[in-house]
Design an enzyme around this catalytic site. Sequence first.
Site, mmCIF file in Angstrom:
data_model
loop_
_atom_site.group_PDB
_atom_site.id
_atom_site.type_symbol
_atom_site.label_atom_id
_atom_site.label_comp_id
_atom_site.label_asym_id
_atom_site.label_seq_id
_atom_site.Cartn_x
_atom_site.Cartn_y
_atom_site.Cartn_z
ATOM 1 N N HIS A 61 44.534 67.391 3.042
ATOM 2 C CA HIS A 61 45.833 67.583 3.689
ATOM 3 C C HIS A 61 46.902 67.509 2.613
ATOM 4 C CE1 HIS A 61 45.382 63.272 3.429
ATOM 5 N NE2 HIS A 61 46.550 63.023 3.959
ATOM 6 N N ASP A 65 49.791 62.041 -2.087
ATOM 7 C CA ASP A 65 48.758 61.335 -2.876
ATOM 8 C C ASP A 65 47.467 62.154 -3.012
ATOM 9 O OD1 ASP A 65 48.498 60.798 -0.113
ATOM 10 O OD2 ASP A 65 47.373 58.952 -0.452
ATOM 11 N N HIS A 66 47.340 63.223 -2.236
ATOM 12 C CA HIS A 66 46.118 64.041 -2.309
ATOM 13 C C HIS A 66 46.294 65.335 -3.102
ATOM 14 C CE1 HIS A 66 43.814 61.659 0.717
ATOM 15 N NE2 HIS A 66 45.041 61.193 0.859
ATOM 16 N N HIS A 267 39.851 55.156 -1.085
ATOM 17 C CA HIS A 267 41.237 55.283 -0.634
ATOM 18 C C HIS A 267 41.710 53.974 -0.020
ATOM 19 C CE1 HIS A 267 44.706 56.729 1.671
ATOM 20 N NE2 HIS A 267 44.619 57.917 1.104
#
Length: 314
Positions: A61, A65-66, A267
Amino acid sequence: MIEIIFLGSGGSIPTEKRNQPAIAIRYEGWVLLFDAGEDVQRQYEKAQLGLNKKMSIFVSHLHADHVLGLPGLLLRFSLLGRIKPLNIYGPKELIDYVKVSQSTINLGTTFETAVHAISPGEIFNEKDLTVRAFEVDHRGFALGYEIAWARSTGRFLPSKAKDHGVPEGPLWKTLASGKSIELEDGTMVSPKDVTDPSPPPLKIVYSGDSRPCEELRKAATGADVLICEAMYTSEHAILAEERGHSTAAAVANLAKESGVKLLVLTHYSPRYYDGEEVIGEALPVFSNSVLARDLMRIQVGKDGSAVIVKPPGL
Ligand SMILES: [Zn+2]
Ligand SMILES: [Zn+2]
């Protein structure tokens, strides 16, 4: 052999010990990268994943942070002269994000990049490998990924070996290793005679960011390795619910109920210094749980066996 390498095991903010989320799966010279948290390029280099490898990137998504590491990775590949094309898969917003990222690279990228906006379902099937996306329950559109390898031979079944008159012992081992044997009376027995005729695929599942949900449960069913976010412990269950995340106890329960072989919790929040609370909560529920650490590797055999190689110093 399939190798899973955790390039970043932290959630939201990087810490001294944890980068933002990024997981590489290496298989026959192919690098499949799941999410690209900030500074993934340095972790990629540390893990020695190679410049000109066949590579596919899958984004769960568009939360920062990704994806913050994606522009840096594209820049690095360009500066070092990558020429192999790159495929990137994820939500449709990724198309503009990659375009803007490319526009910040002065001379443009040295390789072709194709961005594929995907919906839940099969993404591709190449030789024995199938990658499928499924929708998870986060804030906004978010995907998890199921990575599955077809197995040519199934599990060794002792009952079938007995039916064929093969005595227990070294002959079982030979058959289980995929070789035919000859019995004393001259009868030939092949591995196909004594293995599961329709073996389930070898399956690795990555949740992305998600509350525990039905789609994740379905994908995780029978998985050899389930890689799940575990942002919080139960102490912060309300926060997890509000922010669309999971607790360690909840994912351990999901792994237990879904018949998962190995659960990897990743995570996890920067509030946990070394994550001991996170793994401490999962283990009593599901003993085959392990906490991801940056640069930890898991080597998965086609028989589903998993060897965990911890990074130096842990
Ligand atoms: Zn996240
Ligand atoms: Zn998120």
